[in-house]
Design an enzyme around this catalytic site. Structure first.
Site, short mmCIF file in Angstrom:
data_model
loop_
_atom_site.label_atom_id
_atom_site.label_comp_id
_atom_site.label_asym_id
_atom_site.label_seq_id
_atom_site.Cartn_x
_atom_site.Cartn_y
_atom_site.Cartn_z
N ASP A 107 0.88 -1.23 0.17
CA ASP A 107 -0.15 0.15 0.05
C ASP A 107 0.83 1.19 0.11
O ASP A 107 2.08 1.06 0.46
CB ASP A 107 -0.98 0.00 1.27
CG ASP A 107 -1.86 1.20 1.20
OD1 ASP A 107 -2.42 1.46 0.12
OD2 ASP A 107 -2.22 1.68 2.35
N ASP A 140 -0.41 5.04 0.97
CA ASP A 140 -0.71 6.02 1.99
C ASP A 140 -0.87 5.20 3.42
O ASP A 140 -1.22 4.06 3.53
CB ASP A 140 -2.01 6.47 1.61
CG ASP A 140 -2.23 7.49 0.77
OD1 ASP A 140 -1.51 8.49 0.85
OD2 ASP A 140 -2.82 7.54 -0.31
N ASP A 177 -1.48 -1.00 5.97
CA ASP A 177 -1.27 -0.36 7.38
C ASP A 177 -2.82 -0.41 7.67
O ASP A 177 -2.95 -0.23 8.86
CB ASP A 177 -1.08 1.21 7.05
CG ASP A 177 -1.98 1.99 6.35
OD1 ASP A 177 -2.27 1.65 5.38
OD2 ASP A 177 -2.73 2.96 6.83
#
Length: 276
Positions: free
Chosen positions: A14, A16, A210
Site C-alpha cells: 500500500d 498511504d 497499514d
C-alpha cells in the site's frame, strides 16, 4: 504463523500510511523501495485512491525521495478500468471522478457519456457535485450498472478526514436501492490483477499495508502473506479485535528492510521461516 514459507520473490505494498503521509515520506520508505530495486525483486505499489494517475503518484513519491516507475503503481482506477474492459470491452459509462479514473477509462476505449451509459462508475474526488450524484442516481434507476472504485468511507486531507467513495456510494445506494460492485481493496480481484501485472504467484508474494480492514484482509483472501505496519490507520491495540491476523506486525516499513534480504533467495526453493 509458525509454519515455514517459500522464499519471497515479489512484493505488493500500500502507499498511504505505509510509504507516505500525504506529501511526506515515512522514514525508511525510500530505503525499502531502493532495497527491492537493488535486489531485482518485482514490486507493485497499490492504492485505493482513484484521483491520481500513476504519473501523478510517481511525482508525489519522488518529492519524498521515493523513486518508483509509473509501471510499478497500480490504482483502484486502473483495476476498475481493467475489470470493465474484461467484462464489456468498448462500452460506455457515466463517470464521477478525477483524472486518475477518467484517464484510465479513456485508455481502455470507453465512451464517457450521460446518454444511456452501460455503467455508472463512481470514483473519488475532492469536489463531489450534488448535480453529478443526482445524475448517477437517475441513470442507475434507468438500468445502468453501478460500479465503484473502492469502499473507503473517508480519506485523509491536511485538514482531517473527508468523505470518500464509500460514503457517496452509500448515499446513491440509499436513493436507488442498488448496491455497487466495489473493485478496489478489500476485493481480492484487485490483488489478483496486481499479481498478474507483475507475473507473481500468491505463495511467494507479501502484501504490506497499514489497514486491517482493507490491506490485510485482501492479502489474506488472495492467498498472500501479510505484513501490517503501524504507521497508518490501524493501531497496535486494534489488531486483536479482528477475527483474522496478519502474518507479521511491525512498527514501520523501516523494520521490514532487513527481511527483504533474509526472505529472498532466488536460487533456492527451500522454505524460509517467515514467523517472528
Amino acid at each position: 504463523m509458525t509454519s515455514p514459507a517459500k522464499p519471497v520473490r515479489t512484493w505488493l505494498s500500500d502507499m498511504d500510511g505505509v510509504l507516505v503521509h500525504e506529501e511526506e515520506a515515512i522514514p525508511g520508505a525510500a530505503d525499502f523501495v531502493k532495497r527491492l530495486s537493488e535486489r531485482g525483486r518485482p514490486f507493485l505499489l497499490l492504492t485505493n485512491n482513484s484521483i491520481f494517475t500513476p504519473r501523478d503518484l510517481k511525482a508525489r513519491l519522488a518529492r519524498g525521495g521515493i523513486d518508483v516507475p509509473e509501471s510499478s503503481i497500480w490504482t483502484s482506477a486502473l483495476a476498475t478500468a481493467q475489470f470493465l474492459d474484461d467484462q464489456r470491452p468498448g462500452g460506455s459509462a457515466y463517470v464521477i471522478g478525477e483524472a486518475g479514473l477518467t484517464t484510465a477509462m479513456h485508455e481502455i476505449g470507453y465512451v464517457l457519456s450521460e446518454r444511456e451509459p452501460e455503467y455508472v462508475v463512481l470514483g473519488e474526488t475532492r469536489t463531489y457535485s450534488f448535480e453529478a450524484i443526482t445524475t448517477a442516481i437517475r441513470l442507475i434507476e434507468k438500468g445502468a450498472r453501478f460500479i465503484a472504485t473502492n469502499p473507503d468511507p473517508s480519506g485523509p486531507s491536511p485538514q482531517g478526514p473527508i468523505p470518500a467513495t464509500g460514503s457517496v456510494a452509500a448515499l446513491i445506494t440509499r436513493a436507488t436501492g442498488v448496491d455497487p460492485y466495489f473493485v478496489g481493496k478489500p476485493n481480492p480481484l484487485m490483488m489478483r490483477s496486481a499479481l498478474n501485472r507483475i507475473d507473481a504467484h500468491s505463495e511467494t508474494t507479501v502484501m504490506v499495508g497499514d489497514r486491517m480492514d482493507t490491506d490485510m484482509i485482501s492479502g489474506l483472501e488472495a492467498g498472500l502473506r501479510t505484513v501490517l505496519v503501524l504507521t497508518g490507520s490501524t493501531r497496535a491495540e486494534q489488531v486483536d479485535r479482528f477475527p483474522y491476523r496478519p502474518t507479521m506486525v511491525l512498527d514501520s516499513v523501516a523494520d521490514l528492510i532487513p527481511f527483504v534480504d533474509e526472505w529472498d533467495d532466488p536460487d533456492s526453493e527451500e522454505v524460509v521461516d517467515f514467523a517472528r
